[in-house]
Design an enzyme around this catalytic site. Sequence first.
Site, mmCIF file in Angstrom:
data_model
loop_
_atom_site.group_PDB
_atom_site.id
_atom_site.type_symbol
_atom_site.label_atom_id
_atom_site.label_comp_id
_atom_site.label_asym_id
_atom_site.label_seq_id
_atom_site.Cartn_x
_atom_site.Cartn_y
_atom_site.Cartn_z
ATOM 1 N N GLU A 91 34.924 20.363 42.149
ATOM 2 C CA GLU A 91 34.036 19.933 43.234
ATOM 3 C C GLU A 91 34.008 18.414 43.188
ATOM 4 O O GLU A 91 33.395 17.834 42.289
ATOM 5 C CB GLU A 91 32.623 20.503 43.031
ATOM 6 C CG GLU A 91 32.533 22.020 43.079
ATOM 7 C CD GLU A 91 32.777 22.582 44.467
ATOM 8 O OE1 GLU A 91 32.785 21.808 45.450
ATOM 9 O OE2 GLU A 91 32.972 23.803 44.576
ATOM 10 N N CYS A 142 27.405 13.736 47.369
ATOM 11 C CA CYS A 142 28.816 13.970 47.719
ATOM 12 C C CYS A 142 28.949 14.299 49.199
ATOM 13 O O CYS A 142 29.984 14.052 49.794
ATOM 14 C CB CYS A 142 29.401 15.079 46.857
ATOM 15 S SG CYS A 142 28.455 16.595 46.907
HETATM 16 P P1 NAD Z 1 32.607 11.352 36.977
HETATM 17 O O1 NAD Z 1 33.890 11.969 37.370
HETATM 18 O O2 NAD Z 1 32.608 9.968 36.482
HETATM 19 O O3 NAD Z 1 31.912 12.212 35.806
HETATM 20 C C1 NAD Z 1 31.598 13.568 35.962
HETATM 21 C C2 NAD Z 1 31.542 14.212 34.597
HETATM 22 O O4 NAD Z 1 32.839 14.194 34.023
HETATM 23 C C3 NAD Z 1 30.625 13.508 33.604
HETATM 24 O O5 NAD Z 1 29.952 14.483 32.848
HETATM 25 C C4 NAD Z 1 31.606 12.726 32.740
HETATM 26 O O6 NAD Z 1 31.144 12.466 31.446
HETATM 27 C C5 NAD Z 1 32.779 13.679 32.706
HETATM 28 N N1 NAD Z 1 34.063 13.051 32.401
HETATM 29 C C6 NAD Z 1 34.470 11.782 32.703
HETATM 30 N N2 NAD Z 1 35.747 11.598 32.291
HETATM 31 C C7 NAD Z 1 36.149 12.767 31.748
HETATM 32 C C8 NAD Z 1 37.374 13.208 31.170
HETATM 33 N N3 NAD Z 1 38.439 12.396 31.047
HETATM 34 N N4 NAD Z 1 37.459 14.477 30.719
HETATM 35 C C9 NAD Z 1 36.403 15.313 30.847
HETATM 36 N N5 NAD Z 1 35.205 14.949 31.364
HETATM 37 C C10 NAD Z 1 35.089 13.691 31.808
HETATM 38 O O7 NAD Z 1 31.640 11.550 38.206
HETATM 39 P P2 NAD Z 1 30.148 11.023 38.377
HETATM 40 O O8 NAD Z 1 30.201 9.550 38.590
HETATM 41 O O9 NAD Z 1 29.286 11.571 37.287
HETATM 42 O O10 NAD Z 1 29.699 11.747 39.711
HETATM 43 C C11 NAD Z 1 29.894 11.210 40.981
HETATM 44 C C12 NAD Z 1 31.064 11.869 41.654
HETATM 45 O O11 NAD Z 1 30.857 13.270 41.718
HETATM 46 C C13 NAD Z 1 31.209 11.425 43.102
HETATM 47 O O12 NAD Z 1 32.574 11.227 43.397
HETATM 48 C C14 NAD Z 1 30.685 12.600 43.896
HETATM 49 O O13 NAD Z 1 31.188 12.719 45.186
HETATM 50 C C15 NAD Z 1 31.110 13.742 43.033
HETATM 51 N N6 NAD Z 1 30.287 14.907 43.328
HETATM 52 C C16 NAD Z 1 30.849 15.995 43.919
HETATM 53 C C17 NAD Z 1 30.069 17.080 44.246
HETATM 54 C C18 NAD Z 1 30.647 18.306 44.889
HETATM 55 O O14 NAD Z 1 30.020 19.337 44.796
HETATM 56 N N7 NAD Z 1 31.790 18.245 45.532
HETATM 57 C C19 NAD Z 1 28.708 17.067 43.974
HETATM 58 C C20 NAD Z 1 28.168 15.935 43.380
HETATM 59 C C21 NAD Z 1 28.960 14.858 43.046
#
Ligand code: NAD
Length: 515
Positions: free
Chosen positions: A239, A273
């Site tokens: 997502e 998002c």
């Molecule tokens: P992010 O990708 O930076 O982090 C998300 C999660 O992934 C965190 O828990 C982080 O610690 C973990 N993570 C980071 N690098 C990783 C790796 N290499 N391996 C495994 N885990 C890792 O995202 P964010 O900044 O926390 O969230 C914002 C983003 O999420 C925005 O792009 C937003 O659009 C998206 N989002 C999507 C939805 C949806 O349902 N489509 C909903 C909410 C947010």
Amino acid sequence: MHSVKQPGLLPAISPATGKKLADIKETPLHQVSESYSRARRASSKWSDISITARLTYLKKLKSVMVDEMDSIARTISDDTGKPLTEAIVADIMPTLDSIDHIIKHSEKDLRRQKISTPVLLFGKKSFIEYMPRGVVLVISPWNYPFQLAMVPIISALAAGNSVILKPSEVTPLVGKCIEELFAQAEFPQNTVQVAHGGKEVGAAFTKGKPDYIFFTGSVRTGKIIQEQAARDLIPTTLELGGKDPMIVFADANLERAAKGAVWGAFTNSGQVCMSAERLYVERSVYPEFLQRLKEEVGILRQGTGEEADIGSMTFPAQREIVRGQLEEAIQNGAVLETGTSPAEWGDDMFLPLTIVTNVTQDMKIIQEETFGPLLPVVPFDSEDEAVSMANGTVFGLNASVWSRDMEKARRVASQLVSGAVVINDVIISVANHGLPFGGAKESGIGRYHGSGGLRMFCHEKAIVEDTGKNAAEIQWYPYRGKYPLFLQLFQSYFKEKRDWPKFVKSYLALLKRSK
Ligand code: NAD
């Protein structure tokens, strides 16, 4: 503003005040393998109990959440900087509602389903069974840190899996709160474990070979996770981000559309998002609509607590992304209709609500996810142009179309390459747990919510039963003399009008040869 991180501890910092709220103990990387062993033992016990028994635990969780609602809302608000109202409306309510939906539907959705069997498989019965996958790794973001962790967790649990959650390090208090809620609801030990930490912890758990990965976060991280999952052939749901268009036709209820645009763009400080990140307005009403937008923005109150409309940004790095996009737009001729240029921003995490015009389709502010309180507004002249601009990014999560002409609105909605489209409202499709949720293009892979959102956490197993009474099947050896009979059988069966007498005759002849 942010204190130095101590080894082994995750600081929870209030983005609204800059004060440290707590330190949360990180999960050491050497614990990954032990966590998976515990999760596997827990999953074999949990999958053995009936769905009805699993639902009893979810009911208990729900009742704990109802009792603790105010304190959960305050934790979410403190950890993210969002107003209390947004914590309760958009994080807690959807979680409770999804528990209700799961309680109501999961027994039916996950029970063995009888499927019709084609005549050519005469004498057999067909079924689909849903077998839990095992251990599900849920990795969640910081913007709706409660809902976006809880809904996948409870769906995976209802489907019979154990879960390891890796919550966002940006909102560690919410991760801790989730861990405590499952303990309070007395879930069996290790059925839900929480791995606290940053991306290293997320990466280590991703490499730990879970049976399924449910990831919500950025496109960038989604691709990293999908690469690792591909190496280990682990199924995933991703997502990811969005750049949702909102299309306002001249015949829309403009008062409602302007209020909807302002809420859709600025709720959660735009860190949604599915927020309205691009506003396309039919040229004939463009000046009037812009005026309405400015008036709506003018009445909003930024701050904390119960009376605030707009909270702070949550993640300092996100502020810089917003700044970068806005600066690039201004340098290329964009005009600020509300808000100020980044040079005038204060040091805190409250950003001005910024409406921008005179932007072009190639600017970052139109092409890249902003995830902040920026709203570019662009006029359009025709339906085709609106659709083409709306479809003109790599994203496709949600969209909205505003018109009193429902036929036109539906026609436009059907042409948008998007996981969801809302007509005359924004974002709200996510609130119906019966609808699939997910993105097209770079906004993600897979759908959750609804029946599909439970079944994806199971192996879908095809079962065919035969009574075993006949000595052999017609297609088994020996083939001698069977070809002409099969020719007759299939020609009589597949021709436009079935020739049943010929079909039965050749079938019986084949049976005779198969004794
Ligand atoms: P992010 O990708 O930076 O982090 C998300 C999660 O992934 C965190 O828990 C982080 O610690 C973990 N993570 C980071 N690098 C990783 C790796 N290499 N391996 C495994 N885990 C890792 O995202 P964010 O900044 O926390 O969230 C914002 C983003 O999420 C925005 O792009 C937003 O659009 C998206 N989002 C999507 C939805 C949806 O349902 N489509 C909903 C909410 C947010």
